[in-house]
Design a protein around this motif. Structure first.
Motif, mmCIF file in Angstrom:
data_model
loop_
_atom_site.group_PDB
_atom_site.id
_atom_site.type_symbol
_atom_site.label_atom_id
_atom_site.label_comp_id
_atom_site.label_asym_id
_atom_site.label_seq_id
_atom_site.Cartn_x
_atom_site.Cartn_y
_atom_site.Cartn_z
ATOM 1 N N ASP A 153 63.903 25.004 23.770
ATOM 2 C CA ASP A 153 64.831 25.653 22.845
ATOM 3 C C ASP A 153 65.912 24.707 22.352
ATOM 4 O O ASP A 153 66.816 25.122 21.639
ATOM 5 N N VAL A 200 67.962 21.726 20.331
ATOM 6 C CA VAL A 200 68.050 21.337 18.925
ATOM 7 C C VAL A 200 67.605 19.896 18.767
ATOM 8 O O VAL A 200 68.101 19.010 19.465
ATOM 9 N N ASN A 223 63.908 23.510 16.184
ATOM 10 C CA ASN A 223 63.747 23.829 17.587
ATOM 11 C C ASN A 223 62.763 22.829 18.182
ATOM 12 O O ASN A 223 61.779 22.472 17.546
ATOM 13 N N CYS A 225 71.515 24.525 22.573
ATOM 14 C CA CYS A 225 70.432 25.472 22.338
ATOM 15 C C CYS A 225 70.236 25.738 20.845
ATOM 16 O O CYS A 225 71.198 25.872 20.090
ATOM 17 N N ALA A 226 68.982 25.837 20.435
ATOM 18 C CA ALA A 226 68.646 26.090 19.036
ATOM 19 C C ALA A 226 68.794 27.555 18.642
ATOM 20 O O ALA A 226 68.753 27.876 17.453
ATOM 21 N N CYS A 271 68.868 28.980 27.909
ATOM 22 C CA CYS A 271 68.201 28.079 26.976
ATOM 23 C C CYS A 271 67.278 27.145 27.751
ATOM 24 O O CYS A 271 67.724 26.454 28.661
#
Length: 111
Positions: free
Chosen positions: A25, A27, A107, A80-81, A21
């Motif tokens: 990427d 969140v 993202n 990570c998204a 990630c």
């Protein structure tokens, strides 16, 4: 993350700790701003949680990049998204002691 939406804490969800990630990427999460806790210190995750979570880099303590820290470590890592869902967002807001609705997430690479 692999939350169903009913979990009280993010560490109750399934997750992968190793992933490729990148920072873009990560969140970006917004939890409902009301009712507000009296201070950002109240946003700490449940003290029994072995992992620690926070929102950072936002314009208030109810939004920002979602980060996690493993037990026994002192460095924060990005959440990570990839495959991050609304159920994950609901659990993240709940775990931070914030209202769960309305919420938004995206993202970090999306302007």
């Amino acid at each position: 993350l692999q939350c169903t939406g009913g979990e009280a804490r993010l560490d109750y969800c399934g997750f992968i700790t190793e992933h490729n990630c990148q920072q873009w990427d990560s969140v970006l999460l917004t939890c409902a701003p009301t009712p507000l806790p009296s201070s950002p210190a109240q946003l700490a995750a449940d003290t029994a949680t072995p992992w620690t979570f926070r929102l950072t880099g936002g314009d208030s303590f109810t939004n920002g990049r979602l980060e996690a820290m493993r037990p026994g470590e002192s460095q924060w890592g990005t959440v990570c998204a990839v495959n991050f869902t609304k159920a994950d967002a609901v659990v993240a807001c709940r775990a931070l002691g914030l209202p769960i609705s309305p919420i938004s997430f995206r993202n970090a690479s999306v302007a």
